[in-house]
Design a protein around this motif. Structure first.
Motif, PDB file in Angstrom:
ATOM      1  N   GLU A   1       0.834  -1.204   0.000  1.00  0.00           N
ATOM      2  CA  GLU A   1       0.000   0.000   0.000  1.00  0.00           C
ATOM      3  C   GLU A   1       0.870   1.256   0.000  1.00  0.00           C
ATOM      4  O   GLU A   1       0.543   2.251  -0.656  1.00  0.00           O
ATOM      5  CB  GLU A   1      -0.932  -0.002   1.216  1.00  0.00           C
TER       6      GLU A   1
ATOM      7  N   CYS B   1       1.373   7.003  -6.683  1.00  0.00           N
ATOM      8  CA  CYS B   1       0.345   8.028  -6.892  1.00  0.00           C
ATOM      9  C   CYS B   1       0.896   9.415  -6.584  1.00  0.00           C
ATOM     10  O   CYS B   1       0.611  10.388  -7.299  1.00  0.00           O
ATOM     11  CB  CYS B   1      -0.872   7.749  -6.009  1.00  0.00           C
TER      12      CYS B   1
ATOM     13  N   LYS C   1      -5.142  13.000   1.364  1.00  0.00           N
ATOM     14  CA  LYS C   1      -6.553  13.018   1.753  1.00  0.00           C
ATOM     15  C   LYS C   1      -7.085  14.447   1.847  1.00  0.00           C
ATOM     16  O   LYS C   1      -8.249  14.716   1.487  1.00  0.00           O
ATOM     17  CB  LYS C   1      -6.729  12.305   3.098  1.00  0.00           C
TER      18      LYS C   1
ATOM     19  N   PRO D   1     -12.705  11.852  -5.654  1.00  0.00           N
ATOM     20  CA  PRO D   1     -12.746  10.430  -5.242  1.00  0.00           C
ATOM     21  C   PRO D   1     -11.723   9.534  -5.921  1.00  0.00           C
ATOM     22  O   PRO D   1     -11.133   8.666  -5.260  1.00  0.00           O
ATOM     23  CB  PRO D   1     -14.176  10.015  -5.611  1.00  0.00           C
ATOM     24  N   LYS D   2     -11.504   9.715  -7.217  1.00  0.00           N
ATOM     25  CA  LYS D   2     -10.564   8.838  -7.929  1.00  0.00           C
ATOM     26  C   LYS D   2      -9.147   8.989  -7.403  1.00  0.00           C
ATOM     27  O   LYS D   2      -8.432   8.005  -7.198  1.00  0.00           O
ATOM     28  CB  LYS D   2     -10.611   9.129  -9.427  1.00  0.00           C
TER      29      LYS D   2
ATOM     30  N   LYS E   1      -8.553   7.727  -3.661  1.00  0.00           N
ATOM     31  CA  LYS E   1      -8.333   6.289  -3.474  1.00  0.00           C
ATOM     32  C   LYS E   1      -6.852   5.955  -3.306  1.00  0.00           C
ATOM     33  O   LYS E   1      -6.494   5.012  -2.599  1.00  0.00           O
ATOM     34  CB  LYS E   1      -8.883   5.514  -4.677  1.00  0.00           C
TER      35      LYS E   1
ATOM     36  N   THR F   1      -5.856   6.193   0.374  1.00  0.00           N
ATOM     37  CA  THR F   1      -6.725   5.496   1.323  1.00  0.00           C
ATOM     38  C   THR F   1      -6.307   4.032   1.417  1.00  0.00           C
ATOM     39  O   THR F   1      -6.038   3.387   0.401  1.00  0.00           O
ATOM     40  CB  THR F   1      -8.197   5.569   0.862  1.00  0.00           C
TER      41      THR F   1
ATOM     42  N   LYS G   1      -6.714   0.393   1.384  1.00  0.00           N
ATOM     43  CA  LYS G   1      -7.707  -0.584   0.934  1.00  0.00           C
ATOM     44  C   LYS G   1      -7.937  -1.644   2.009  1.00  0.00           C
ATOM     45  O   LYS G   1      -9.048  -2.137   2.176  1.00  0.00           O
ATOM     46  CB  LYS G   1      -7.240  -1.248  -0.363  1.00  0.00           C
TER      47      LYS G   1
ATOM     48  N   LYS H   1     -10.139  -0.123   4.698  1.00  0.00           N
ATOM     49  CA  LYS H   1     -11.464   0.122   4.137  1.00  0.00           C
ATOM     50  C   LYS H   1     -12.257  -1.181   4.090  1.00  0.00           C
ATOM     51  O   LYS H   1     -13.439  -1.229   4.467  1.00  0.00           O
ATOM     52  CB  LYS H   1     -11.344   0.718   2.732  1.00  0.00           C
TER      53      LYS H   1
END
Length: 248
Positions: free
Chosen positions: A35, A42, A213, A220-221, A224, A227, A229, A232
């Motif tokens: 992650e 990203c 965040k 939203p895209k 992610k 965030t 996973k 979540k």
């Protein structure tokens, strides 16, 4: 740089993490590392936007280095665990044989030397110990005692080769136990280093995740990518269980 290089470069900083500051690992480390890798990727894509809130490329590079260092020490810890398990399995096999032979020799010696007060006293002293180290030393002591007093053993048709076996097990057992103890200690030391590396990594992950965040709270895209996973999915699972319980 390789993960090994990252660990070498950051090892002093990782070791400087105070024991009292080590954070609890609440998710599988391999998942956490992946992650973190995904988030770093990203962040590189979003670096221009992140720069507007003072997240720099240097920070992303540092995050990547911390990931590499943590991944390397995690692998070292897994390897140490494997070696420790192997060593402990070997010692466990020897331990069974050692305990059985020790019991047999003491039982036999007590009968064979029952009329010799001095030898009976020596046997009593040997029989007292019950630790692994005691068992190893006891087998050697019993071997020496038996070889020094073979007449009484021969008289009851005792297999004298068992005295050699006892001496061999004492040597092999000492080696196996030393390896097992050493492996456990190395594994413990590596685990502490792994936990500190995780803590050091989490510090950077938390900073960049918080920035992502905040910056992409309305996208939203992109959100992610910052965030977890894992959490979540875990939270959704807990919510479903809670909903089911409330319906009962």
């Amino acid at each position: 740089m390789s993960n090994t290089d990252h660990l070498t470069a950051l090892k002093d900083k990782i070791q400087a993490v105070e024991d009292g500051s080590i954070v609890a690992i609440t998710m599988p480390v391999n998942i956490y590392l992946q992650e973190a890798e995904d988030m770093a990727r990203c962040a590189r894509i979003d670096i221009a936007e992140l720069a507007t809130i003072n997240v720099t490329e240097v920070q992303i590079d540092d995050l990547q280095a911390r990931i590499g260092a943590c991944r390397e020490v995690q692998s070292l810890w897994v390897e140490d665990q494997h070696k420790a398990n192997q060593a402990e399995d070997l010692w466990a096999d020897i331990q069974v044989q050692a305990n059985e032979l020790k019991s047999e020799l003491i039982h036999t010696f007590r009968y064979a030397y029952r009329k010799d007060e001095h030898l009976m006293s020596a046997i009593a002293d040997i029989a007292e110990g019950s630790t692994n180290s005691d068992t190893i030393q006891d087998l050697n002591d019993l071997s020496v005692l038996g070889k020094g007093n073979t007449d009484a053993l021969t008289a009851i048709n005792f297999d004298l080769t068992k005295l050699d076996t006892a001496a061999d097990i004492a040597v092999n057992g000492a080696d196996a136990l030393a390896v097992a103890n050493g492996s456990r200690q190395r594994g413990s030391d590596t685990k502490v280093l792994r936990d500190k590396a995780y803590t050091y990594l989490k510090e950077s992950v938390d900073d960049i995740r918080a920035a992502g965040k905040f910056l992409f709270r309305n996208e939203p895209k992109k959100l992610k990518g910052y965030t977890s996973k894992y959490w979540k999915k875990r939270n959704q699972s807990v919510k479903k269980e809670s909903d089911v319980e409330s319906e009962i």
